[in-house]
Motif scaffolding. Structure first.
Motif, PDB file in Angstrom:
ATOM      1  N   GLN A  20      90.012 -74.914  37.756  1.00 32.11           N
ATOM      2  CA  GLN A  20      89.145 -75.889  38.408  1.00 32.11           C
ATOM      3  C   GLN A  20      90.031 -76.961  39.023  1.00 32.11           C
ATOM      4  OE1 GLN A  20      86.399 -77.503  35.594  1.00 32.11           O
ATOM      5  NE2 GLN A  20      85.238 -75.620  35.409  1.00 32.11           N
ATOM      6  N   ILE A  65      85.831 -78.321  42.467  1.00 32.69           N
ATOM      7  CA  ILE A  65      85.777 -76.941  42.936  1.00 32.69           C
ATOM      8  C   ILE A  65      86.086 -76.059  41.739  1.00 32.69           C
ATOM      9  CG2 ILE A  65      86.735 -75.244  44.531  1.00 32.69           C
ATOM     10  CD1 ILE A  65      85.406 -77.521  46.023  1.00 32.69           C
ATOM     11  N   CYS A  83      88.149 -70.626  47.747  1.00 28.60           N
ATOM     12  CA  CYS A  83      87.182 -71.338  46.900  1.00 28.60           C
ATOM     13  C   CYS A  83      85.759 -70.946  47.275  1.00 28.60           C
ATOM     14  CB  CYS A  83      87.307 -72.847  47.104  1.00 28.60           C
ATOM     15  SG  CYS A  83      88.958 -73.489  47.050  1.00 28.60           S
ATOM     16  N   PHE A 126      81.974 -72.822  47.375  1.00 30.87           N
ATOM     17  CA  PHE A 126      81.278 -74.104  47.296  1.00 30.87           C
ATOM     18  C   PHE A 126      79.902 -73.915  47.919  1.00 30.87           C
ATOM     19  CE2 PHE A 126      80.265 -78.497  48.455  1.00 30.87           C
ATOM     20  CZ  PHE A 126      80.564 -79.132  47.267  1.00 30.87           C
TER      21      PHE A 126
END
Length: 106
Positions: A52, A74, A88, A90
């Motif tokens: 993270q 994130i 990532c 999101f």
């Protein structure tokens, strides 16, 4: 016995069960894998898949018309093989790739 051999450090080798000269054991050790890329965050912490991270500055996301604010968490990053890019997920942004220099490991 020569003087130089008595000064040498010996290390117990768990594989062979013998005491070996440290230099010989180092020579037997496998070399670091050149295909493994180290990815480090803005302060030098080593990043790994699943870590993270938090953003250290506001970032405008191209194509999404959205700004990610400093301090945004994130979760579950993935390394891409590039030492400066992380993949990532999101909410609302597909295919988000961040530069490692803009994140800090949590």
């Amino acid at each position: 016995m020569s003087a130089d051999s008595s000064d040498e450090d010996y290390v117990y080798d768990d594989v062979s069960g013998e005491w070996l000269p440290a230099a010989e054991l180092r020579a037997r050790a496998p070399a670091a894998d050149p295909d493994v890329v180290e990815v480090r965050d803005s302060v030098g912490n080593l990043l790994a898949d699943g870590d993270q991270v938090t953003l250290i500055k506001d970032l405008d996301v191209k194509g999404a018309g959205q700004t990610l604010r400093r301090g945004t968490l994130i979760k579950s990053i993935r390394l891409t093989g590039d030492p400066q890019e992380i993949d990532c997920k999101f909410d609302g942004i597909k295919g988000l790739v961040l530069r490692a220099e803009f994140v800090k490991k949590r």
